[in-house]
Motif scaffolding. Structure first.
Motif, PDB file in Angstrom:
ATOM      1  N   GLY A  42      -5.326 109.005  -0.613  1.00 27.89           N
ATOM      2  CA  GLY A  42      -6.741 109.561  -1.570  1.00 27.89           C
ATOM      3  C   GLY A  42      -5.862 108.540  -3.086  1.00 27.89           C
ATOM      4  O   GLY A  42      -6.636 108.984  -4.249  1.00 27.89           O
ATOM      5  N   LEU A  43      -4.936 108.393  -2.794  1.00 28.69           N
ATOM      6  CA  LEU A  43      -4.630 107.429  -4.551  1.00 28.69           C
ATOM      7  C   LEU A  43      -5.080 106.094  -4.236  1.00 28.69           C
ATOM      8  O   LEU A  43      -5.469 105.807  -5.079  1.00 28.69           O
ATOM      9  N   CYS A  44      -4.797 105.209  -3.079  1.00 27.56           N
ATOM     10  CA  CYS A  44      -5.651 103.644  -3.338  1.00 27.56           C
ATOM     11  C   CYS A  44      -6.299 103.716  -1.592  1.00 27.56           C
ATOM     12  O   CYS A  44      -5.464 104.160  -1.075  1.00 27.56           O
ATOM     13  N   THR A  45      -7.010 102.570  -1.147  1.00 31.37           N
ATOM     14  CA  THR A  45      -7.361 102.401  -0.400  1.00 31.37           C
ATOM     15  C   THR A  45      -6.548 100.532  -0.014  1.00 31.37           C
ATOM     16  O   THR A  45      -7.048  99.524  -0.797  1.00 31.37           O
ATOM     17  N   SER A  57      -7.680  98.933  -4.252  1.00 29.30           N
ATOM     18  CA  SER A  57      -7.810  99.702  -5.203  1.00 29.30           C
ATOM     19  C   SER A  57      -8.112 101.124  -5.547  1.00 29.30           C
ATOM     20  O   SER A  57      -7.795 101.917  -4.193  1.00 29.30           O
ATOM     21  N   PRO A  58      -7.214 101.416  -6.685  1.00 31.88           N
ATOM     22  CA  PRO A  58      -7.054 102.955  -7.087  1.00 31.88           C
ATOM     23  C   PRO A  58      -8.307 104.099  -6.622  1.00 31.88           C
ATOM     24  O   PRO A  58      -9.539 103.274  -7.101  1.00 31.88           O
ATOM     25  N   THR A  59      -7.929 105.222  -6.504  1.00 32.80           N
ATOM     26  CA  THR A  59      -9.336 105.964  -6.352  1.00 32.80           C
ATOM     27  C   THR A  59      -9.077 106.593  -7.969  1.00 32.80           C
ATOM     28  O   THR A  59      -8.378 106.173  -8.412  1.00 32.80           O
ATOM     29  N   SER A  60     -10.532 107.381  -7.401  1.00 33.69           N
ATOM     30  CA  SER A  60     -10.724 108.026  -9.092  1.00 33.69           C
ATOM     31  C   SER A  60      -9.784 108.942  -9.380  1.00 33.69           C
ATOM     32  O   SER A  60      -8.695 108.938 -11.040  1.00 33.69           O
ATOM     33  N   GLU A  61      -9.218 109.739  -8.718  1.00 33.30           N
ATOM     34  CA  GLU A  61      -8.036 110.592  -8.672  1.00 33.30           C
ATOM     35  C   GLU A  61      -6.389 109.797  -9.407  1.00 33.30           C
ATOM     36  O   GLU A  61      -5.974 110.104 -10.199  1.00 33.30           O
ATOM     37  N   ALA A  62      -6.470 108.460  -9.023  1.00 33.43           N
ATOM     38  CA  ALA A  62      -5.724 108.083  -9.433  1.00 33.43           C
ATOM     39  C   ALA A  62      -5.532 107.666 -10.759  1.00 33.43           C
ATOM     40  O   ALA A  62      -4.529 107.374 -11.712  1.00 33.43           O
ATOM     41  N   GLN A  63      -6.693 107.146 -10.849  1.00 32.72           N
ATOM     42  CA  GLN A  63      -7.501 106.888 -12.447  1.00 32.72           C
ATOM     43  C   GLN A  63      -6.964 107.730 -13.302  1.00 32.72           C
ATOM     44  O   GLN A  63      -6.614 107.612 -14.694  1.00 32.72           O
ATOM     45  N   ASP A  64      -7.819 108.832 -12.723  1.00 30.56           N
ATOM     46  CA  ASP A  64      -7.516 109.582 -13.947  1.00 30.56           C
ATOM     47  C   ASP A  64      -6.213 110.348 -14.172  1.00 30.56           C
ATOM     48  O   ASP A  64      -5.770 110.720 -15.279  1.00 30.56           O
ATOM     49  N   ALA A  65      -4.865 110.045 -13.741  1.00 27.62           N
ATOM     50  CA  ALA A  65      -3.544 110.292 -13.999  1.00 27.62           C
ATOM     51  C   ALA A  65      -3.310 109.139 -14.834  1.00 27.62           C
ATOM     52  O   ALA A  65      -2.577 109.572 -15.881  1.00 27.62           O
ATOM     53  N   VAL A  66      -3.580 108.165 -14.489  1.00 26.69           N
ATOM     54  CA  VAL A  66      -2.917 107.050 -15.510  1.00 26.69           C
ATOM     55  C   VAL A  66      -4.178 107.756 -17.013  1.00 26.69           C
ATOM     56  O   VAL A  66      -3.550 107.279 -18.095  1.00 26.69           O
TER      57      VAL A  66
END
Length: 256
Positions: free
Chosen positions: A85-88, A115-124
């Motif tokens: 669930g972090l990136c594809t 490609s990062p997921t929205s969950e990973a982008q939110d962490a950044v």
């Protein structure tokens, strides 16, 4: 369930390094980069164990190894893989294709993209910059790791080893040295060096520009310290005429 492997977030310590922009005519114009503080799967497994989730380190490492094996099998079948669930991770053809046999040409231009997921982008998006380093030719400490185990930390044990990573860290030249300097409650160290503990030659296990490894003396007093590096290293055969130096963030040294 993936939630069983969640680990506790640690204090944010994002560091930004600024380098002079060679394409700008402005005197103070920089290009930013983030020194990597990379965690291995062993580091993550140790953190999961420390979180008391009912999983031992061996079980986590075994599961991670099996997942890695299946991810590689999927890629070899031409499939995309969503990594926890972090990136594809997916395959793309790169560049243009010429010739009468495009299939053969394309097979030489396949590459992996992420490609990062929205969950990973939110962490950044939730990160805050805690330190900015202007790269002015001085040594630079990007990370401190506790050995053995390669665990990023600011707490170390007398008699054990520390690894510093960064740039221009090699101790070289007459008058150079690496020191453990007692720090007061405000993080200040003495300037005369009278209470500094020097790391001697036999205590070094690695001394190169990007990595320093050394053992903390067994008899050092527990407390707060900063690591100070003074070197004449230039990256060339001839050392600098003037010393360059760097002082680390405050660390804690404890007794075994």
């Amino acid at each position: 369930m993936a939630d069983s492997l969640q680990i506790k977030d640690e204090d944010n310590k994002l560091v930004i390094a600024l380098h002079n922009n060679p394409f700008s005519t402005e005197k103070r114009n920089y290009i930013g980069s983030i020194p990597r503080d990379t965690l291995t799967i062993s580091n993550l497994a140790a953190r999961v164990k420390d979180g008391d989730r009912g999983l031992d380190e061996y079980t986590v490492l075994k599961a991670a190894g099996l997942l890695k094996k299946e991810c590689l099998r999927a890629i070899r079948r031409g499939q995309a893989v969503n990594l926890m669930g972090l990136c594809t991770m997916f395959i793309v053809p790169e560049g243009t294709v010429d010739g009468e046999n495009p299939s053969a040409a394309l097979s030489q231009k396949l590459a992996l993209h992420f490609s990062p997921t929205s969950e990973a982008q939110d962490a950044v998006a939730g990160l805050k910059i805690t330190k900015v380093i202007v790269n002015d030719g001085q040594p630079q400490i990007d990370g401190m790791l506790r050995l053995p185990g390669e665990v990023p930390s600011d707490t170390f044990t007398a008699g054990k080893a520390i690894r510093l990573t960064g740039n221009r860290l090699k101790v070289a030249g007459e008058g150079s040295g690496l020191y453990l300097c007692p720090a007061d409650g405000n993080g200040n160290i003495s300037q005369d060096g009278s209470d500094w503990t020097e790391i001697t030659g036999e205590q070094f296990s690695c001394n190169n520009p990007k990595r320093l490894e050394f053992f903390i003396p067994d008899d050092i007093a527990a407390g707060s310290y900063r690591i100070k590096l003074k070197t004449f290293f230039s990256g060339n055969k001839q050392n600098l005429k003037t010393a360059i130096s760097v002082v680390s963030d405050v660390i804690t040294i404890r007794n075994p």
